[in-house]
Structure formats: C-alpha cells, structure tokens
Design an enzyme around this catalytic site. Structure first.
Site, PDB file in Angstrom:
ATOM      1  N   TYR A 148       0.761  -1.397  -0.069  1.00  0.00           N
ATOM      2  CA  TYR A 148      -0.032   0.158   0.045  1.00  0.00           C
ATOM      3  C   TYR A 148       0.952   1.235   0.019  1.00  0.00           C
ATOM      4  O   TYR A 148       0.308   2.426   0.194  1.00  0.00           O
ATOM      5  CB  TYR A 148      -0.876   0.070   1.174  1.00  0.00           C
ATOM      6  CG  TYR A 148      -1.927  -1.132   1.297  1.00  0.00           C
ATOM      7  CD1 TYR A 148      -2.707  -1.339   0.152  1.00  0.00           C
ATOM      8  CD2 TYR A 148      -2.003  -2.020   2.328  1.00  0.00           C
ATOM      9  CE1 TYR A 148      -3.797  -2.281   0.270  1.00  0.00           C
ATOM     10  CE2 TYR A 148      -2.777  -3.107   2.459  1.00  0.00           C
ATOM     11  CZ  TYR A 148      -3.777  -3.400   1.079  1.00  0.00           C
ATOM     12  OH  TYR A 148      -4.672  -4.262   1.302  1.00  0.00           O
ATOM     13  N   ASP A 209      -0.524 -11.358   9.276  1.00  0.00           N
ATOM     14  CA  ASP A 209       0.314 -12.499   8.771  1.00  0.00           C
ATOM     15  C   ASP A 209       1.598 -12.487   9.109  1.00  0.00           C
ATOM     16  O   ASP A 209       2.357 -13.247   9.143  1.00  0.00           O
ATOM     17  CB  ASP A 209       0.121 -12.540   7.115  1.00  0.00           C
ATOM     18  CG  ASP A 209      -1.161 -12.962   6.710  1.00  0.00           C
ATOM     19  OD1 ASP A 209      -1.629 -13.754   6.396  1.00  0.00           O
ATOM     20  OD2 ASP A 209      -2.229 -12.053   6.313  1.00  0.00           O
ATOM     21  N   HIS A 448       5.141  -6.392  -4.412  1.00  0.00           N
ATOM     22  CA  HIS A 448       3.657  -6.460  -4.716  1.00  0.00           C
ATOM     23  C   HIS A 448       2.615  -5.516  -4.288  1.00  0.00           C
ATOM     24  O   HIS A 448       3.490  -4.582  -3.444  1.00  0.00           O
ATOM     25  CB  HIS A 448       3.290  -7.786  -3.427  1.00  0.00           C
ATOM     26  CG  HIS A 448       3.209  -7.525  -2.085  1.00  0.00           C
ATOM     27  ND1 HIS A 448       2.233  -7.211  -1.280  1.00  0.00           N
ATOM     28  CD2 HIS A 448       4.219  -7.325  -1.223  1.00  0.00           C
ATOM     29  CE1 HIS A 448       2.654  -6.956   0.060  1.00  0.00           C
ATOM     30  NE2 HIS A 448       3.968  -7.046  -0.066  1.00  0.00           N
ATOM     31  N   TYR A 529     -11.082  -1.695   0.499  1.00  0.00           N
ATOM     32  CA  TYR A 529     -11.118  -1.209   1.989  1.00  0.00           C
ATOM     33  C   TYR A 529      -9.853  -0.343   2.375  1.00  0.00           C
ATOM     34  O   TYR A 529      -9.680   0.123   3.406  1.00  0.00           O
ATOM     35  CB  TYR A 529     -11.458  -2.620   2.878  1.00  0.00           C
ATOM     36  CG  TYR A 529      -9.996  -2.985   3.471  1.00  0.00           C
ATOM     37  CD1 TYR A 529      -9.287  -3.775   2.578  1.00  0.00           C
ATOM     38  CD2 TYR A 529      -9.422  -2.762   4.634  1.00  0.00           C
ATOM     39  CE1 TYR A 529      -7.928  -4.551   3.108  1.00  0.00           C
ATOM     40  CE2 TYR A 529      -8.368  -3.431   5.268  1.00  0.00           C
ATOM     41  CZ  TYR A 529      -7.642  -4.163   4.454  1.00  0.00           C
ATOM     42  OH  TYR A 529      -6.606  -4.768   4.877  1.00  0.00           O
ATOM     43  N   ARG A 530      -8.853  -0.505   1.521  1.00  0.00           N
ATOM     44  CA  ARG A 530      -7.640   0.113   1.650  1.00  0.00           C
ATOM     45  C   ARG A 530      -6.894  -0.011   0.243  1.00  0.00           C
ATOM     46  O   ARG A 530      -7.337  -0.795  -0.524  1.00  0.00           O
ATOM     47  CB  ARG A 530      -6.939  -0.901   2.537  1.00  0.00           C
ATOM     48  CG  ARG A 530      -5.545  -0.390   3.174  1.00  0.00           C
ATOM     49  CD  ARG A 530      -5.155  -1.450   4.350  1.00  0.00           C
ATOM     50  NE  ARG A 530      -3.886  -1.206   4.926  1.00  0.00           N
ATOM     51  CZ  ARG A 530      -3.153  -2.276   5.855  1.00  0.00           C
ATOM     52  NH1 ARG A 530      -3.946  -3.260   6.010  1.00  0.00           N
ATOM     53  NH2 ARG A 530      -2.088  -2.051   6.251  1.00  0.00           N
TER      54      ARG A 530
HETATM   55  C1  EUG Z   1      -3.543  -9.555   3.755  1.00  0.00           C
HETATM   56  C2  EUG Z   1      -2.675  -8.530   2.839  1.00  0.00           C
HETATM   57  C3  EUG Z   1      -3.236  -7.399   2.952  1.00  0.00           C
HETATM   58  C4  EUG Z   1      -4.342  -7.103   3.729  1.00  0.00           C
HETATM   59  C5  EUG Z   1      -5.199  -7.931   3.991  1.00  0.00           C
HETATM   60  C6  EUG Z   1      -4.742  -9.113   4.131  1.00  0.00           C
HETATM   61  C7  EUG Z   1      -3.091 -11.122   3.617  1.00  0.00           C
HETATM   62  C8  EUG Z   1      -2.367 -11.545   2.406  1.00  0.00           C
HETATM   63  C9  EUG Z   1      -1.478  -6.295   1.359  1.00  0.00           C
HETATM   64  O1  EUG Z   1      -2.558  -6.362   2.365  1.00  0.00           O
HETATM   65  O2  EUG Z   1      -4.679  -5.794   3.598  1.00  0.00           O
HETATM   66  C10 EUG Z   1      -2.324 -13.021   2.476  1.00  0.00           C
END
Ligand code: EUG
Length: 607
Positions: A148, A209, A448, A529-530
C-alpha cells in the site's frame, strides 16, 4: 536451498524496535538469503536533484527550515535525504525514504527528510514547524504498510515523521482488563514477546500475517488479524492525537481527567471522533489503547481443500452462515493453490520455464506432491475451546464443507512441521510469524501491490470479483494471488499482484491491472477497504454517491482542521484546499505524483 552464512544478520528486537524476535532469526536469515539470491541489478535510474523539495517552498528556505528543526529536535533526529537510497532493503530492514516496492519510479514517492520525535510534545513541535514553513509532513509508525506504499509519503518531498523509532513504549498491559496502551513504534512482534516475557499465558494478541508492522499503524489502517478478534479497529479503545494545528486531544474516556476507563470503554460521551483519525490525514495518533483476548483453554487448526476453481461460489455460500453464526470462529483465509505453491519461497521458474502465467496443469501437478494434494482452493481455519466444544463445531464444519464434491480435510498429523500450515496455525493463535512474503520470490526482485475489495460473504460476489481479477491477469500478464479473508459479515478479497520492480514494463502492467480492477469492481458496486498511495485518488473517486457528498464532507473537515494543508496531503484522496484543483490526483493516464503548484492565500498559508 541457499546458504545463509553470507547474509548479514537481521537486527533483533533487542537491537531495534523494528527488529525480529530472536526465536524467528533463523527464518529471517533464510528469507533474506532467498531474496538476495533472486535479486538482479536495477537498470540505470535517473535521480532528480536531492533532497526533493516539496512544491511551494524554495530550496534555500527548505534548508533553513530544516536547520531550525534540527536545533529543536537535535541533529541526530533530523535526516535529510540528500543521497539516492542505496537499497530498498527487505521486509525486516526496509527503506523508510521511499516505497521499497514502488510501481512508479522511486523518486515519485520519496521524502525530503525523515524526523524522529521522542514524545508527543516533539510531535507538536514538528507540526507547528510545518505550519510555520508550509512544509508537508507525513507520519509513519513502522513504515511497513507494504503493498500500500510502505513508508512513503503521497506528496513527494514531504518530511516523513518516523514515530516508531523513539516512541516505541508499551505504556501498559493490564492483565485483568485484557487491554494495553501503546505508542506507534510497538510491533506485533514486540507486543507478543512482552506478553510472553511477563508470563501472561492467559492473554493473546491478534496478529496479521507478518508481525513487523506497528499495532497502532495497522489498526489505524484498519488491518486484520486471524484470531476471533481479527478486526483491529473494532478492538481498539482510545486514542491520543496531535491535531494538524498542534493541539493534543484524547478521545473517548481519555478526555475525562483521571478516568481509569480509557481502554475499556471506547466511546466516551458525545460524537465518536475516533473514526476521523483512521485512514485519514486529520491528526497524528501518538497513543492507542487496544483490547487483548483471553487465551482459550485449547485450540486446533484445520484445513480443507477443494478441487475446482468453480467450487468457489458453493464454498463461500457454505462459509457465510457458519461464520456469522460463529461456528467458523476466526478470520480465516480461502487461498488459491498457486499462492500455496509460491509461499514455499521458490521462484516460478523452478516450476515453469515458459513466459506468462503458470499453466493450471503445472500448478495441479506440483500441488499433488504437497500435503494439500491436487486442488484449487485451500481453507485455513482454527477451532477454539475444550475438545468437546471444538468437536461440536468441527463436525458441523466437516459436514458442510464435504457438500462440495471432492472436498477433503487434510489431517494435521500428516503435515510436516515446516509446512506453511503451521505458520497459519501460529498466526490464528496470535503468535506473529515471518513466512507470508515468501511468495514475492515468485519473480526476481519480487514486489507486491494489493487490490482489496470488500463484499458480503456471497458466492455471486466472490465469483464476480474473481472474474474481474482473472480478466486483468490475462490481459496484463502479471502474477496474481487471490485470497478471500472472511471477516464476520463481509469478506476482504486480497488480490496480491506480484511484479519485478526492476522491470519498467512489469511495473506499468501491475499498476494498469490494479486500475482496471478498481474501475471494473466499482462498476459492479464493489469498493476497496484500503489501497496503495498511487490508487488513493482513484479509489476515493469511486465513493462518489450523491455528487461526491462524502469527499466534500472530508474536504470541509480537512480545511477546518488543517487550514494550511500540511498533514499528509492527498492521503486517502483527501486534498487540502491549497492543492485542490491543481492536478495532484493520479490516475486517468497520469502516473506522476505531483500537480501544478500549491496555492497561498487565505487557506494557503504563508511562505
Ligand atoms: C492480507 C494482505 C493485505 C491486507 C489484508 C490481508 C493478507 C495477505 C497487503 O494487504 O490488507 C495474504
């Protein structure tokens, strides 16, 4: 496997607030070695004159303003970015001068300087200074908002305020109320380790994560974790905020002097103002309260696999009532087989030498050799409570998932200890890990950016969003990993787009596919959402009901709270008056970050 001996040691938590816990040092060294092995040299990059001076101020004025700030904060706490950054670093040792995973040239989202305040009072000093000089500032906590924009400011040449480096105290952990009070520099790793160090076996934290992010920063960005407390914003209670004009407020019960209820009752009295400080540029949060979860007596992870891509709608329809009814208890993930292949950390070229997307047949054949077996989707979940309670829920889940023909439950007893399944197992029990970003290695210099729409938990919504995703993957030839992250009444589809950041054409394709997905989703009524800095204007533009009534409301608030427009201009698509109508928005074919100057005048501030 690569050797980790040639890799310099990753800083640990005892060395740095943003370091790795020593229990995970071996994983960090392995991850770092893999990244280095796949790294290639960037092509020649043109660097503009550094530091990048924000528009509206002369180079000489900027330098004199910076020396004034250095006098106030100390030389060591103000760092001007006058040399091109050597390296982007990697997750654990990330650059804070720019977006280390940028889809546009690095200098587009680059700061002019970084400052390191040690207290709320010093944050106030910086804010007052920024107002006096009309210099844009951009606060970060840890700077790990990867996918982001990372640590980067939206307006190039902004002065980044790194809150985390010196404001990293755990101010309180209350083991009876199950709450804590944190400064921005506390990572999920650090909070977890401190709960363990104090021997609070009865308390869990909730972690995303990866654990390197700031608890405050992630919560303000409305991030998710994977225990039953997964919605971080919903779990917070109480903020301390420095406003753009320098005043400090405490929200909720924190406004009542002597209250002992700041972290246990989030609302206080009167208008609930906390929302104004989430994903916003209306204030700088310097303290945040957070609720913690009582550790359940026991817990167990489970995993189901599904054979066909087309099973998706049926799986999601099964999940909805189970999730809303709390039979499925945590924020769980339904992931694609290809992402599971990639989370091994091995590059795509290990599996497939051709160009373009890896063929389905190759993915299937590879998965057949893994514990998941041949499949298209994998559901990772956890059940909590004593054995007889878990069994009640697990039996229902089993009967429901087995309605999908070919669905299989993989017995955890058969899964090797180094399998990704056990990483998800830890995360769903609140223990932060370091495996997730291994799928960036799918391509060299893997980076990413995420497309993150939300929808109800419905099969038709899942299918519609996956169709959009597949369409843009096919047209653009970029690598895309979709994962459905199921909240309580909605799901976040997180589409991770992985690209080689050293390839200008891959960067262009990645950004174009993101733009296409956002537009196509909006046409069908879906919103994100973002989002990444580069997409904030576009995404904000999709929330345009009733002639942009919401964005106009945000702009009125922005001008009232930040008359000189110094705080994170453009964040979440909210531009202060001094920038408005001057072409600062990105998108519609314009992928440079700057506009045509800034205004002075009534709301423009003195120069
Ligand atoms: C994940 C990644 C995100 C997010 C919510 C969950 C999980 C990735 C990169 O942003 O906003 C496997």
């Amino acid at each position: 496997m690569s050797s980790t001996s040639s890799v310099s040691e990753t800083p640990t938590l005892s060395q740095s607030h943003s370091g790795i816990p020593s229990r995970l040092l071996h994983k960090a060294q392995t991850a770092k070695a893999l990244i280095q092995e796949l790294r290639t040299e960037p092509g020649s990059t043109d660097h503009p004159q550094l530091p990048i001076i924000p528009q509206g101020i002369s180079r000489s004025h900027f330098h004199s303003a910076i020396s004034e700030l250095s006098t106030q904060l100390g030389q060591d706490n103000v760092s001007v970015i006058d040399k091109p950054p050597k390296d982007d670093g990697w997750y654990m040792e990330h650059a804070t001068t720019h977006d280390m995973m940028s889809v546009v040239p690095k200098h587009e989202f680059m700061a002019s300087a970084i400052v390191y305040p040690a207290s709320t009072a010093e944050v106030q000093t910086i804010v007052v200074w920024a107002n006096n000089h009309s210099i844009p500032i951009f606060p970060i906590s840890m700077g790990r908002n990867l996918g982001y924009g990372g640590a980067a400011p939206r307006v190039r040449g902004s002065v980044v305020i790194d809150l985390g480096r010196r404001m990293n105290k755990i101010l309180d952990i209350d083991s009876e109320d199950y709450t804590c009070l944190l400064e921005p520099g506390v990572s999920f790793y650090a909070l977890y380790e401190e709960v363990q160090r104090r021997g609070y076996k009865h308390m869990w934290i909730d972690t995303p994560d990866l654990g390197g992010g700031s608890v405050v920063g992630n919560t303000l960005d409305r991030g998710v974790g994977y225990t039953p407390y997964g919605d971080h914003w919903a779990a917070h209670s109480g903020l301390e905020v420095v406003l753009p004009t320098g005043e400090v407020i405490r929200t909720g019960m924190g406004a009542l002097p002597g209250s002992n209820t700041w972290q246990t009752f989030p609302y206080g009295f009167g208008p609930y103002s906390d929302g104004l400080f989430s994903q916003s540029n209306f204030g700088i949060v310097t303290k945040m309260g957070m609720t913690l979860m009582p550790a359940p007596p026991d817990h167990e992870s489970f995993m189901y696999t599904f054979e066909r891509e087309d099973d998706l709608a049926q799986i999601i329809e099964i999940i909805r009532p189970l999730r809303i009814g709390n039979i499925l208890e945590n924020v769980a993930q339904l992931r694609s087989a290809v992402q599971t292949l990639a989370v091994s950390g091995r590059p795509k070229s290990d599996f497939y030498k051709g160009s373009g997307r890896i063929p389905k047949a190759v993915v299937e054949a590879e998965c057949a050799n893994l514990p998941i077996g041949k499949c298209e989707w994998i559901y990772y979940g956890m059940s909590y409570g004593p054995k007889h309670i878990r069994q009640y829920k697990l039996d229902i889940i089993d009967a429901e998932f087995k309605k999908v023909s070919g669905a299989r439950r993989i017995d955890p007893a058969t899964i090797p200890k180094d399998n990704y399944f056990w990483s998800r197992d830890k995360i769903a029990a609140g223990e932060p890990d370091l495996e997730e970003l291994l799928w960036c290695n799918w391509v060299p210099n893997g980076s990413h950016i995420a497309f993150s729409p939300v929808s109800p938990i419905r099969g038709k919504d899942a299918t519609a969003l996956l169709d959009i995703t597949n369409k843009h993957q096919d047209c653009q030839g970029v690598e895309i990993f979709p994962a459905f992250v199921v909240g309580l009444r909605e799901m976040h589809l997180i589409v991770e787009c992985v690209f080689d950041k050293h390839s200008p054409s891959a960067c262009e394709a990645a950004l174009a596919s993101m733009r296409g997905m956002v537009d196509d989703a909006a046409k069908l009524g879906y919103g994100e959402y973002r989002t990444h800095l580069a997409l904030m204007d576009q995404v904000a533009g999709t929330y345009n009901w009733n002639d942009n009534a919401l964005i106009k409301f945000h702009e009125r608030l922005k001008d009232a709270l930040d008359p000189k427009g110094i705080l994170a201009p453009g964040k979440s698509g909210v531009w202060p008056s001094r920038y408005r109508g001057r072409g600062w928005e990105m998108g519609d074919g314009k992928e440079t970050t700057e506009g045509e100057g800034v205004a002075n005048g009534v709301l423009g501030g003195k120069l």
